[in-house]
Design an enzyme around this catalytic site. Sequence first.
Site, PDB file in Angstrom:
ATOM      1  N   GLY A 116       0.840  -1.109   0.001  1.00 31.89           N
ATOM      2  CA  GLY A 116      -0.050   0.008  -0.016  1.00 31.89           C
ATOM      3  C   GLY A 116       1.011   1.220  -0.098  1.00 31.89           C
ATOM      4  N   CYS A 117       0.348   2.421   0.671  1.00 27.96           N
ATOM      5  CA  CYS A 117       0.968   3.512   0.694  1.00 27.96           C
ATOM      6  C   CYS A 117       2.458   3.305   1.245  1.00 27.96           C
ATOM      7  CB  CYS A 117       0.333   4.520   1.524  1.00 27.96           C
ATOM      8  SG  CYS A 117       1.090   6.218   1.839  1.00 27.96           S
ATOM      9  N   PHE A 118       3.535   3.857   0.366  1.00 31.17           N
ATOM     10  CA  PHE A 118       4.738   3.421   0.542  1.00 31.17           C
ATOM     11  C   PHE A 118       5.459   4.646   1.598  1.00 31.17           C
ATOM     12  CE2 PHE A 118       6.415   5.168  -3.683  1.00 31.17           C
ATOM     13  CZ  PHE A 118       6.017   6.385  -3.420  1.00 31.17           C
TER      14      PHE A 118
END
Length: 215
Positions: A54-56
């Site tokens: 997901g969001c890194f």
Amino acid sequence: MPDISCTDQTSALPTHTLPGRDTPVLAMPFFHRVFGDRLDRHFEQGETIYLAMGCFWGAEKLFWQADGVLQTAVGFMGGSTPHPTYREVCTGQTGHAETVRVSYDPDSIAIDEILRLFYENHDPTQGMRQGNDVGTQYRSAIWCTTAQQYLRAIALRGQFQSQLLHAGHGAITTTIDMQLDHEFHLAEAEHQQYLDANPNGYCPVHATGVCLSGD
């Protein structure tokens, strides 16, 4: 999410990808905001694994805070477009996932601990999404550089699957592959160690609350 984040409605890998470019979008030298080393430094004693969850932004912070991790970086992996930009990845037309490169000292942190952090800190059953973040770039994936990493990732995925099913969750969609045929492309400077440069930044965590227990 902040303005530079993106939500894409793509639910499958693209059949036609953007052309990209011949040169990386992040020029060297670039120095890690937390560790201080050049982002292209090679660690003789280190091993590297690539993790998409997901969001890194938040995922990278999770790993740079772990004892035994030598360096982290964010970028894109698993797609076809050469040297994509963040905005291009957000279109869903590059096939890449937001990915954290984790370099670590295997004498100081076991691969099982790296993988535990990975599995427990997102929802690996979501397919091409994490919560409200929808698109190919948010899929769950592991790219390994050693046979041991691959074998442990497979074993722990099976173990975690049993625990998730017991807790009422569905099938794990995490893909596990060797890194050999998958190039990692560094993201732009503003995304590297984003939550260090922007302490009030936001990146959602979609953990299931299920813990990966020992063998």
